[in-house]
Design a protein around this motif. Structure first.
Motif, mmCIF file in Angstrom:
data_model
loop_
_atom_site.group_PDB
_atom_site.id
_atom_site.type_symbol
_atom_site.label_atom_id
_atom_site.label_comp_id
_atom_site.label_asym_id
_atom_site.label_seq_id
_atom_site.Cartn_x
_atom_site.Cartn_y
_atom_site.Cartn_z
ATOM 1 N N ARG A 168 10.546 -24.932 -19.234
ATOM 2 C CA ARG A 168 9.291 -25.407 -18.634
ATOM 3 C C ARG A 168 8.750 -24.394 -17.625
ATOM 4 N NH1 ARG A 168 7.884 -30.573 -19.709
ATOM 5 N NH2 ARG A 168 9.424 -31.865 -20.784
ATOM 6 N N ARG A 204 2.477 -22.163 -27.572
ATOM 7 C CA ARG A 204 3.133 -22.988 -28.588
ATOM 8 C C ARG A 204 4.046 -22.122 -29.454
ATOM 9 N NH1 ARG A 204 0.634 -28.233 -29.209
ATOM 10 N NH2 ARG A 204 1.320 -28.360 -31.375
ATOM 11 N N GLN A 259 7.209 -21.524 -27.536
ATOM 12 C CA GLN A 259 8.068 -22.704 -27.548
ATOM 13 C C GLN A 259 8.746 -22.869 -28.911
ATOM 14 O OE1 GLN A 259 6.271 -26.199 -25.885
ATOM 15 N NE2 GLN A 259 8.031 -27.493 -26.386
ATOM 16 N N LYS A 261 12.689 -22.853 -29.800
ATOM 17 C CA LYS A 261 13.299 -23.926 -30.589
ATOM 18 C C LYS A 261 14.198 -23.320 -31.670
ATOM 19 C CE LYS A 261 13.788 -28.169 -32.100
ATOM 20 N NZ LYS A 261 14.728 -29.057 -31.455
ATOM 21 N N PRO A 304 11.988 -28.692 -24.804
ATOM 22 C CA PRO A 304 11.420 -30.047 -24.841
ATOM 23 C C PRO A 304 10.935 -30.406 -26.242
ATOM 24 C CG PRO A 304 10.468 -28.759 -23.047
ATOM 25 C CD PRO A 304 11.293 -27.818 -23.859
ATOM 26 N N LYS A 305 11.053 -31.661 -26.600
ATOM 27 C CA LYS A 305 10.620 -32.117 -27.923
ATOM 28 C C LYS A 305 9.105 -32.047 -28.061
ATOM 29 C CE LYS A 305 14.476 -35.197 -29.046
ATOM 30 N NZ LYS A 305 15.264 -34.169 -29.615
ATOM 31 N N GLU A 306 8.389 -32.353 -26.977
ATOM 32 C CA GLU A 306 6.923 -32.313 -27.035
ATOM 33 C C GLU A 306 6.457 -30.896 -26.678
ATOM 34 O OE1 GLU A 306 7.671 -32.643 -22.688
ATOM 35 O OE2 GLU A 306 8.594 -33.546 -24.445
ATOM 36 N N TYR A 307 5.332 -30.515 -27.292
ATOM 37 C CA TYR A 307 4.769 -29.215 -26.954
ATOM 38 C C TYR A 307 4.225 -29.245 -25.535
ATOM 39 C CZ TYR A 307 5.136 -27.061 -31.535
ATOM 40 O OH TYR A 307 5.612 -26.479 -32.666
ATOM 41 N N ASN A 311 -1.256 -27.847 -24.772
ATOM 42 C CA ASN A 311 -2.087 -28.823 -25.452
ATOM 43 C C ASN A 311 -2.939 -28.138 -26.519
ATOM 44 O OD1 ASN A 311 -3.816 -30.872 -26.197
ATOM 45 N ND2 ASN A 311 -4.160 -31.567 -24.095
#
Length: 173
Positions: free
Chosen positions: A28, A45, A48, A52, A74-77, A80
């Motif tokens: 983060r 993105r 990230q 992953k 983190p599972k969520e991007y 945005n």
């Protein structure tokens, strides 16, 4: 490359020396750091996603030794999609080509014309010869039968010449 940048950053900024010591707050913080550097949402993105993949590879590696690694991405991007810029046309305009051609030799300007007029790669435009151009009842076309040393992968290539480019081609032939 994004993963390597993260690893170097995590070492320098947080003293993380082992992959199994990376935590979600590191990821983060890295994304926030890249945001502050001006990275766009699409690039963030991609970073990230790259992390992953690093996490998945690490999990597979540690599982061979019956060890678990804590998920750190983190599972969520974090970026945005609404912030992603719409695609834009970044192709050169006529004035841009004019400026390029004014700053180079006559032969390089002809190469630029071939690249623009026929969609050739720079290496192809530099290697094409007069005998590669053929005229038939439909007009001119570029025919490279054996592409070795000319086309990408050495494949044969045939490119029809646009009618609007034929005067340029005939003037230079």
């Amino acid at each position: 490359m994004s993963s390597m940048g993260f690893v170097k950053w995590a070492q320098a900024e947080h003293g993380v020396k082992r992959l199994n010591h990376v935590k979600e707050h590191h990821v983060r913080a890295y994304i926030e750091f890249k945001k502050s550097e001006g990275c766009g949402a699409g690039h963030l993105r991609s970073i990230q996603l790259s992390l992953k993949h690093l996490q998945n590879g690490s999990e597979a590696y540690f599982s061979r030794f019956d060890r678990k690694i804590e998920a750190f991405v983190p599972k969520e991007y974090l970026a945005n999609w609404k912030d992603v810029k719409a695609p834009e046309n970044r192709s050169y305009k006529d004035k841009d080509f004019g400026a390029v051609k004014n700053g180079v030799s006559v032969n390089v300007a002809k190469t630029v014309d071939l690249m623009r007029g026929l969609g050739l790669r720079s290496s192809e435009a530099l290697s094409v010869r007069k005998e590669h151009f053929q005229k038939d009842e439909n007009g001119w076309k570029l025919v490279i039968g054996r592409g070795e040393g000319i086309t990408k992968g050495g494949r044969p290539r045939e490119v029809p010449v646009r009618k609007s480019f034929e005067p340029t081609l005939e003037r230079e032939k």
